[in-house]
Enzyme design. Structure first.
Site, PDB file in Angstrom:
ATOM      1  N   HIS A 279      -9.610 -23.053 -11.638  1.00  0.00           N
ATOM      2  CA  HIS A 279      -9.102 -24.098 -12.602  1.00  0.00           C
ATOM      3  C   HIS A 279      -7.095 -25.283 -12.695  1.00  0.00           C
ATOM      4  O   HIS A 279      -6.504 -26.078 -13.069  1.00  0.00           O
ATOM      5  CB  HIS A 279      -8.747 -24.366 -14.246  1.00  0.00           C
ATOM      6  CG  HIS A 279      -9.847 -23.497 -14.285  1.00  0.00           C
ATOM      7  ND1 HIS A 279     -11.356 -23.958 -14.476  1.00  0.00           N
ATOM      8  CD2 HIS A 279      -9.953 -21.953 -14.126  1.00  0.00           C
ATOM      9  CE1 HIS A 279     -11.934 -22.141 -14.834  1.00  0.00           C
ATOM     10  NE2 HIS A 279     -11.305 -21.754 -14.381  1.00  0.00           N
TER      11      HIS A 279
ATOM     12  N   SER B  49       5.700 -44.361   5.080  1.00  0.00           N
ATOM     13  CA  SER B  49       5.355 -45.571   3.874  1.00  0.00           C
ATOM     14  C   SER B  49       6.405 -46.207   4.618  1.00  0.00           C
ATOM     15  O   SER B  49       7.791 -46.211   4.783  1.00  0.00           O
ATOM     16  CB  SER B  49       6.064 -44.796   2.199  1.00  0.00           C
ATOM     17  OG  SER B  49       6.021 -45.783   1.495  1.00  0.00           O
TER      18      SER B  49
END
Length: 483
Positions: free
Chosen positions: A156, A286
């Protein structure tokens, strides 16, 4: 008009390998049509069709590879006759005048279009299989290298019991092995449409051989043999069943599922700073944030894997609405979806190979994350050790529960480090096990049989799956990633 003024699919212009792009190129398509016409003529001549001269065969052999000028001539002819196959029959006949009268003898358009497609599907698989084998091989090396390295497991996406870096890799490999099995099976199941005539009855060829059924069957078998296939589908309509395309695209879509899952895990691990894909020294992450190391390879895999999965629906929808012996609404979509599926799978595998050839592991980050979570996981071991020293299980459980909640509050509310073990060391109640805490907190004792599972999986399961495919493995090969 410049090529820069026309839309070009990035599948071929930007990403796909040279061999896959060439396989689905117009030149290869039209040259394959010529190869089919040649082999049909050879087989017909061998079986007694006297109208086919050796000169015709020789001229066709000499002009299998279509030229730019011939492609342009066929394009102009198609604008007039509105039929791609007949425009190429016309141009091939002009190039091979001795064969002009016998090219396409007895055949329907699907003799060249469908048989050519089946050849492309087979050859496309032959390009993909070695790449998938090498991805599996590289990941298997990675799994063995890190089979003993403990790492925090996640369920999870919440901290769970420990596993190892190598064991986690076996989960990725196992799915890829299923993909390899499915792709090899689909490849080996492929046959040819063969020589079946307009609606699949072979009526035109029965007329050509004056009612001699044995010669019609021999013609079908001989063309299949000349083209290097094991068999032709025993019955067809005008086309081969479009359910074959379902069988072809299903394993490719399934590969997309496995690739997406793997690449997603790598993206999550990159965020955790535990494992990263390769990052070149001159690579820019970036345009604004110079420090960034974005997982662009894995993101590309996810992006294209979604496209690969979606193409399967083209095949299922098309196969389900074919009417009787055929309908032409399959044509346009197959020109798009079949090449797209193979080009996309090719790009996905090339990118995966690039990723798995240079995965970077950060052991110190992994160790730090384990140290932050392991104290909670070790509580059961501490309880059992206390009981062995004569303690009461229920009393011990309550004391360590209280200490665990206190430590969790430090982590969650104060942003501090997990100090549960320090609290245990300072509590006189736990003095009987203080000397054993280091052993009780050894991460390697929390991974179960992960190292042994990994080693057996690679040495037995992977080795068996790659048996007979070892010649594809190239330890030095690394995919050259497109920009």
């Amino acid at each position: 008009m410049s090529t820069y003024d026309k839309y070009q699919t990035p599948l071929s212009s930007r990403y796909a390998s040279k061999e896959m792009s060439e396989l689905f190129s117009l030149r290869n398509r039209y040259s394959t049509w010529r190869k089919l016409w040649l082999n049909l003529a050879i087989a017909e001549k061998e079986l007694g069709i006297t109208a086919i001269s050796q000169d015709a065969i020789d001229q066709m052999k000499s002009h299998i590879d279509i030229s730019d000028e011939e492609i342009e001539a066929a394009t102009k002819q198609e604008a007039i006759v509105r039929h791609d196959v007949m425009s190429h029959v016309h141009v091939f006949g002009e190039t091979c005048p001795a064969a002009a009268g016998i090219i396409h003898l007895g055949a329907t358009s699907c003799f060249v279009t469908d048989n050519a497609d089946l050849i492309f599907l087979r050859d496309g698989f032959d390009i993909l299989i070695p790449k998938l084998v090498n991805v599996i091989d590289r990941l298997s090396d990675f799994a063995i290298k890190y089979k003993d390295m403990p790492v925090l497991g996640w369920t999870h996406f919440q901290p769970a019991q420990l596993t190892t870096v190598g064991k986690r890799a076996t989960l990725w490999i196992q799915e890829l092995l299923w993909d390899l099995r499915n792709i090899v099976r689909a490849r080996n199941d492929l046959g040819l449409r063969g020589v079946k005539g307009t609606t699949g009855t072979q009526g035109s060829f029965l007329a050509l051989f004056h009612g001699q059924h044995d010669k019609v069957e021999a013609l079908d078998d001989r063309v299949v043999e000349l083209l290097g296939f094991d068999y032709a589908y025993p019955v067809t309509g005008q086309t081969y069943s479009r359910k074959i395309d379902v069988d072809v695209l299903a394993p490719l879509a399934s590969l997309g599922v496995s690739a997406h899952k793997f690449a997603t895990d790598i993206r999550l691990l990159a965020n955790l700073k535990e494992i990263e894909e390769p990052f070149e020294s001159t690579q820019i992450g970036s345009s604004a944030m110079a420090y960034k190391r974005n997982p662009m390879r894995s993101e590309r895999v996810c992006s294209l894997s979604r496209h690969l999965q979606s193409l399967f629906q083209d095949a299922t929808s098309t196969a389900s609405i074919q009417w009787f012996e055929r309908t032409l609404d399959d044509s346009a979509i197959r020109r798009v979806s079949l090449p797209s599926a193979f080009l996309t799978a090719d790009i996905v595998l090339s990118t995966l190979l690039n990723i798995v050839s240079g995965l970077v592991v950060y052991p110190k980050v992994i160790e730090r994350r384990i140290s932050a979570e392991l104290p909670f996981m070790a509580t059961e071991n501490i309880i059992m050790a206390m009981v062995e020293k004569g303690g009461d299980r229920q009393e011990c459980h309550e004391k360590i529960r209280v200490l665990s909640h206190q430590a969790a509050a430090v982590v969650k509310q104060q942003g501090g480090d997990n100090d549960l073990i320090d609290r245990v060391k300072k509590d006189a109640y736990f003095e009987p096990v203080h000397a054993h805490l280091e052993t009780l907190l050894n991460p390697s004792t929390f991974v179960g049989r992960a190292p042994q599972q990994t080693e057996k999986f690679v040495k037995v399961t992977v080795a068996k799956a790659l048996s007979g495919l070892e010649h594809h493995i190239n330890k030095k090969e690394e995919s050259k990633l497109a920009v």
